[in-house]
Design a protein around this motif. Structure first.
Motif, PDB file in Angstrom:
ATOM      1  N   LEU A  93       0.825  -1.208   0.000  1.00  0.00           N
ATOM      2  CA  LEU A  93       0.000   0.000   0.000  1.00  0.00           C
ATOM      3  C   LEU A  93       0.862   1.263   0.000  1.00  0.00           C
ATOM      4  CD1 LEU A  93      -2.922  -0.849   2.468  1.00  0.00           C
ATOM      5  CD2 LEU A  93      -3.077  -0.504  -0.012  1.00  0.00           C
ATOM      6  N   GLU A  94       2.047   1.156   0.599  1.00  0.00           N
ATOM      7  CA  GLU A  94       2.994   2.280   0.594  1.00  0.00           C
ATOM      8  C   GLU A  94       3.742   2.386  -0.729  1.00  0.00           C
ATOM      9  OE1 GLU A  94       5.509   1.549   3.928  1.00  0.00           O
ATOM     10  OE2 GLU A  94       4.017   2.172   5.401  1.00  0.00           O
ATOM     11  N   ARG A  95       3.547   1.398  -1.615  1.00  0.00           N
ATOM     12  CA  ARG A  95       4.145   1.359  -2.953  1.00  0.00           C
ATOM     13  C   ARG A  95       5.666   1.225  -2.897  1.00  0.00           C
ATOM     14  NH1 ARG A  95       0.849   5.358  -6.876  1.00  0.00           N
ATOM     15  NH2 ARG A  95       2.235   4.264  -8.278  1.00  0.00           N
ATOM     16  N   ASP A  96       6.129   0.446  -1.909  1.00  0.00           N
ATOM     17  CA  ASP A  96       7.563   0.235  -1.736  1.00  0.00           C
ATOM     18  C   ASP A  96       7.920  -1.169  -2.231  1.00  0.00           C
ATOM     19  OD1 ASP A  96      10.180   0.111  -0.991  1.00  0.00           O
ATOM     20  OD2 ASP A  96       9.859   0.602   1.109  1.00  0.00           O
ATOM     21  N   LEU A  97       8.193  -1.291  -3.513  1.00  0.00           N
ATOM     22  CA  LEU A  97       8.471  -2.585  -4.136  1.00  0.00           C
ATOM     23  C   LEU A  97       9.738  -3.222  -3.576  1.00  0.00           C
ATOM     24  CD1 LEU A  97       7.925  -4.780  -6.239  1.00  0.00           C
ATOM     25  CD2 LEU A  97       9.099  -3.356  -7.945  1.00  0.00           C
ATOM     26  N   GLY A  98      10.772  -2.417  -3.326  1.00  0.00           N
ATOM     27  CA  GLY A  98      12.034  -2.953  -2.841  1.00  0.00           C
ATOM     28  C   GLY A  98      11.886  -3.640  -1.498  1.00  0.00           C
ATOM     29  N   THR A  99      11.242  -2.959  -0.549  1.00  0.00           N
ATOM     30  CA  THR A  99      11.060  -3.556   0.777  1.00  0.00           C
ATOM     31  C   THR A  99      10.126  -4.760   0.720  1.00  0.00           C
ATOM     32  OG1 THR A  99      11.407  -1.396   1.812  1.00  0.00           O
ATOM     33  CG2 THR A  99      10.353  -3.082   3.157  1.00  0.00           C
ATOM     34  N   ALA A 100       9.094  -4.691  -0.131  1.00  0.00           N
ATOM     35  CA  ALA A 100       8.169  -5.831  -0.278  1.00  0.00           C
ATOM     36  C   ALA A 100       8.915  -7.072  -0.753  1.00  0.00           C
ATOM     37  CB  ALA A 100       7.051  -5.471  -1.262  1.00  0.00           C
ATOM     38  N   LEU A 101       9.834  -6.890  -1.700  1.00  0.00           N
ATOM     39  CA  LEU A 101      10.633  -8.018  -2.191  1.00  0.00           C
ATOM     40  C   LEU A 101      11.554  -8.550  -1.102  1.00  0.00           C
ATOM     41  CD1 LEU A 101      11.642  -9.856  -4.490  1.00  0.00           C
ATOM     42  CD2 LEU A 101      13.222  -8.021  -5.153  1.00  0.00           C
ATOM     43  N   LEU A 102      12.186  -7.645  -0.352  1.00  0.00           N
ATOM     44  CA  LEU A 102      13.085  -8.057   0.717  1.00  0.00           C
ATOM     45  C   LEU A 102      12.349  -8.865   1.787  1.00  0.00           C
ATOM     46  CD1 LEU A 102      15.349  -4.937   1.399  1.00  0.00           C
ATOM     47  CD2 LEU A 102      16.003  -7.092   0.355  1.00  0.00           C
ATOM     48  N   VAL A 103      11.170  -8.419   2.156  1.00  0.00           N
ATOM     49  CA  VAL A 103      10.396  -9.115   3.186  1.00  0.00           C
ATOM     50  C   VAL A 103      10.060 -10.534   2.734  1.00  0.00           C
ATOM     51  CG1 VAL A 103       8.146  -9.171   4.361  1.00  0.00           C
ATOM     52  CG2 VAL A 103       9.464  -7.049   4.281  1.00  0.00           C
ATOM     53  N   LEU A 104       9.726 -10.700   1.468  1.00  0.00           N
ATOM     54  CA  LEU A 104       9.435 -12.040   0.949  1.00  0.00           C
ATOM     55  C   LEU A 104      10.669 -12.935   0.976  1.00  0.00           C
ATOM     56  CD1 LEU A 104       7.058 -11.374  -2.086  1.00  0.00           C
ATOM     57  CD2 LEU A 104       6.550 -12.727  -0.055  1.00  0.00           C
ATOM     58  N   ILE A 105      11.825 -12.384   0.625  1.00  0.00           N
ATOM     59  CA  ILE A 105      13.062 -13.174   0.646  1.00  0.00           C
ATOM     60  C   ILE A 105      13.417 -13.562   2.080  1.00  0.00           C
ATOM     61  CG2 ILE A 105      15.530 -13.168   0.120  1.00  0.00           C
ATOM     62  CD1 ILE A 105      14.941 -11.212  -2.155  1.00  0.00           C
ATOM     63  N   ILE A 106      13.286 -12.607   3.007  1.00  0.00           N
ATOM     64  CA  ILE A 106      13.560 -12.897   4.422  1.00  0.00           C
ATOM     65  C   ILE A 106      12.625 -13.988   4.922  1.00  0.00           C
ATOM     66  CG2 ILE A 106      13.464 -11.947   6.761  1.00  0.00           C
ATOM     67  CD1 ILE A 106      14.209  -9.203   5.457  1.00  0.00           C
ATOM     68  N   PHE A 107      11.355 -13.884   4.553  1.00  0.00           N
ATOM     69  CA  PHE A 107      10.367 -14.884   4.960  1.00  0.00           C
ATOM     70  C   PHE A 107      10.746 -16.263   4.422  1.00  0.00           C
ATOM     71  CE2 PHE A 107       6.369 -17.229   4.380  1.00  0.00           C
ATOM     72  CZ  PHE A 107       5.821 -17.114   5.653  1.00  0.00           C
ATOM     73  N   GLY A 108      11.185 -16.323   3.170  1.00  0.00           N
ATOM     74  CA  GLY A 108      11.623 -17.585   2.581  1.00  0.00           C
ATOM     75  C   GLY A 108      12.822 -18.161   3.311  1.00  0.00           C
ATOM     76  N   GLY A 109      13.761 -17.285   3.715  1.00  0.00           N
ATOM     77  CA  GLY A 109      14.927 -17.743   4.458  1.00  0.00           C
ATOM     78  C   GLY A 109      14.560 -18.312   5.817  1.00  0.00           C
ATOM     79  N   ALA A 161      10.779 -26.165   6.734  1.00  0.00           N
ATOM     80  CA  ALA A 161       9.479 -26.286   6.073  1.00  0.00           C
ATOM     81  C   ALA A 161       9.589 -27.130   4.800  1.00  0.00           C
ATOM     82  CB  ALA A 161       8.937 -24.897   5.725  1.00  0.00           C
ATOM     83  N   PRO A 162       8.513 -27.797   4.403  1.00  0.00           N
ATOM     84  CA  PRO A 162       8.521 -28.594   3.160  1.00  0.00           C
ATOM     85  C   PRO A 162       8.794 -27.737   1.929  1.00  0.00           C
ATOM     86  CG  PRO A 162       6.593 -29.094   4.500  1.00  0.00           C
ATOM     87  CD  PRO A 162       7.232 -27.887   5.114  1.00  0.00           C
ATOM     88  N   ILE A 163       9.319 -28.348   0.869  1.00  0.00           N
ATOM     89  CA  ILE A 163       9.688 -27.639  -0.349  1.00  0.00           C
ATOM     90  C   ILE A 163       8.496 -26.958  -1.000  1.00  0.00           C
ATOM     91  CG2 ILE A 163       9.389 -29.660  -1.837  1.00  0.00           C
ATOM     92  CD1 ILE A 163      12.100 -26.918  -2.155  1.00  0.00           C
ATOM     93  N   LYS A 164       7.294 -27.523  -0.814  1.00  0.00           N
ATOM     94  CA  LYS A 164       6.108 -26.923  -1.423  1.00  0.00           C
ATOM     95  C   LYS A 164       5.838 -25.521  -0.879  1.00  0.00           C
ATOM     96  CE  LYS A 164       2.903 -29.141   1.850  1.00  0.00           C
ATOM     97  NZ  LYS A 164       1.767 -30.073   1.987  1.00  0.00           N
ATOM     98  N   ASN A 165       6.279 -25.270   0.367  1.00  0.00           N
ATOM     99  CA  ASN A 165       6.115 -23.934   0.943  1.00  0.00           C
ATOM    100  C   ASN A 165       6.958 -22.904   0.203  1.00  0.00           C
ATOM    101  OD1 ASN A 165       5.854 -25.139   4.378  1.00  0.00           O
ATOM    102  ND2 ASN A 165       4.333 -25.019   2.776  1.00  0.00           N
ATOM    103  N   PHE A 166       8.184 -23.314  -0.178  1.00  0.00           N
ATOM    104  CA  PHE A 166       9.065 -22.397  -0.913  1.00  0.00           C
ATOM    105  C   PHE A 166       8.506 -22.110  -2.308  1.00  0.00           C
ATOM    106  CE2 PHE A 166      11.790 -24.543   2.155  1.00  0.00           C
ATOM    107  CZ  PHE A 166      12.377 -23.460   2.772  1.00  0.00           C
ATOM    108  N   ILE A 167       7.938 -23.121  -2.911  1.00  0.00           N
ATOM    109  CA  ILE A 167       7.314 -22.930  -4.220  1.00  0.00           C
ATOM    110  C   ILE A 167       6.155 -21.943  -4.109  1.00  0.00           C
ATOM    111  CG2 ILE A 167       6.030 -24.077  -6.080  1.00  0.00           C
ATOM    112  CD1 ILE A 167       7.622 -26.628  -5.416  1.00  0.00           C
ATOM    113  N   ALA A 168       5.369 -22.069  -3.034  1.00  0.00           N
ATOM    114  CA  ALA A 168       4.245 -21.164  -2.824  1.00  0.00           C
ATOM    115  C   ALA A 168       4.718 -19.730  -2.620  1.00  0.00           C
ATOM    116  CB  ALA A 168       3.424 -21.628  -1.625  1.00  0.00           C
TER     117      ALA A 168
END
Length: 393
Positions: free
Chosen positions: A170-186, A193-200
């Motif tokens: 909503l803040e239109r911050d694409l860079g931070t949104a991408l970083l948060v997803l990568i951190i979450f994946g890590g 977690a199972p591999i299917k979670n990473f695919i999701a």
């Protein structure tokens, strides 16, 4: 014989349990010192244009560094039980601070992103602290895995990701949104977690990125300029930053043009002291300078992962590993943007780029990790023995 003794001596040093603790301290000090030097070098032109004082940006960064050092010391000394209580409400705190930019007369719109607040003339980016808050909350939730039989890790932490990610978008911050997803994946990876979670998560990241890119013509042009920023269709527009960033890196050679001698910072390379400071390092300090930066980050991240492995506390392990993932993601995305491997999305280089919010959040995280190391018996004992060896000399 002498060579064998030297090898044994240094191999013992590398296996000492306290090594990660000292590596984090010294790599952080060197990165901050280099960052302050490069902010001074790269910001003088912009400072002079904005305020008539060549040192205004440098002075602000220096003040934030002092405040950040105090914050890191507090995080280092505070008891582990307090962090556990903070983690319990850190998601709520993160949501609250992410809502601040939407308050009239407090929120500030910069470059189309409403992810800043302005207080007493200083601008702060709440999403920098929200990343740390999300990591703490995820660690707090994941420590329950052993208590909840058969519970999938993603079910424990995915709701928090959705809320934080939604507010950042909503803040239109694409860079931070991408970083948060990568951190979450890590963090998911560390939790087993199972591999299917990473695919999701990968699919979710792709969908969010596609929506944000194709819903904005400027982002589309940035993505198109990735393949050839020197193309006449993009060079004077979205290709300008990546093109001149590559020019700066290429002109530095092995040794660089010398500290303060960058040509690109003279109105050619926008954001030279923030998102593109790595290019100025490459131009002024050369390939050796950029390799030094990468080596310091490698030492910092390696040490954090070593501490995460050694600690026996589940909460501390997940939080420390999450912080390591944060630095891995941010360094990779920033340098990828500077070298035109990925589109320019506006992410700072930890400890080096100008930015008070980023510096404060990064030093807070480092202070927390050092506190975990201090509370880990094996590392704590190694620190005491190291001090005794020094006194014995």
């Amino acid at each position: 014989m002498a060579n064998n003794l030297t090898v044994r001596k240094y191999s013992k040093i590398l296996t000492r349990p306290e090594l990660p603790y000292f590596l984090i301290i010294w790599s952080t000090i060197f990165l901050c010192a280099l960052g302050l030097t490069m902010v001074l070098s790269s910001s003088t032109v912009t400072s002079l244009q904005e305020s008539g004082n060549s040192y205004s940006i440098f002075i602000r960064q220096f003040l934030f560094l002092i405040l950040g050092a105090a914050t890191a010391y507090w995080a280092f000394k505070v008891q582990g039980a307090i962090w556990l209580r903070l983690a319990k409400v850190s998601l709520t705190i993160s949501i609250f601070i992410l809502l601040l930019p939407f308050i009239p007369n407090l929120g500030k719109n910069i470059n189309g992103n409403r992810n800043w607040i302005e207080i007493a003339g200083f601008t702060l980016q709440p999403s920098e602290f929200a990343k740390f808050g999300l990591i703490l909350w995820c660690a707090f939730q994941l420590r329950r895995i052993d208590l909840v039989a058969g519970k999938n890790p993603i079910g424990l932490i995915f709701p928090g990701l959705v809320v934080i990610e939604g507010l950042i978008i909503l803040e239109r911050d694409l860079g931070t949104a991408l970083l948060v997803l990568i951190i979450f994946g890590g963090i998911l990876f560390v939790s087993g977690a199972p591999i299917k979670n990473f695919i999701a998560v990968a699919i979710l990241a792709s969908v969010i990125s596609a929506v944000l890119i194709f819903s904005n013509s400027y982002r589309m042009s940035r993505f198109a300029a990735l393949f050839d920023p020197f193309d006449e269709r993009y060079y004077k527009f979205s290709g300008w930053q990546p093109a001149h960033s590559i020019m700066g890196l290429a002109s530095g050679g092995l040794w660089g043009s010398g500290l303060g001698a960058s040509k690109q910072k003279w109105a050619n390379l926008a954001e030279a002291h923030t998102d593109f400071i790595f290019s100025v390092i490459g131009e002024e300090l050369g390939l050796l300078g950029t390799l030094l930066v990468l080596a310091l980050y490698a030492a910092l991240i390696y040490s954090m992962l070593r501490i995460a492995i050694k600690t026996k506390d589940d909460f501390s392990r997940y939080a420390t590993a999450g912080i390591a993932c944060w630095f891995i993601a941010q360094v990779t995305v920033n340098i990828g943007s500077v070298t035109s491997i990925i589109p320019v999305i506006g992410v700072t280089l930890p400890f080096i780029s100008y930015g008070g919010s980023s510096l404060l959040a990064n030093l807070l995280a480092v202070g927390y990790v050092l506190g975990v190391a201090r509370r880990t018996p094996e590392i704590s004992e190694g620190i005491k023995l190291s001090r005794m060896r020094k006194l014995g000399r």
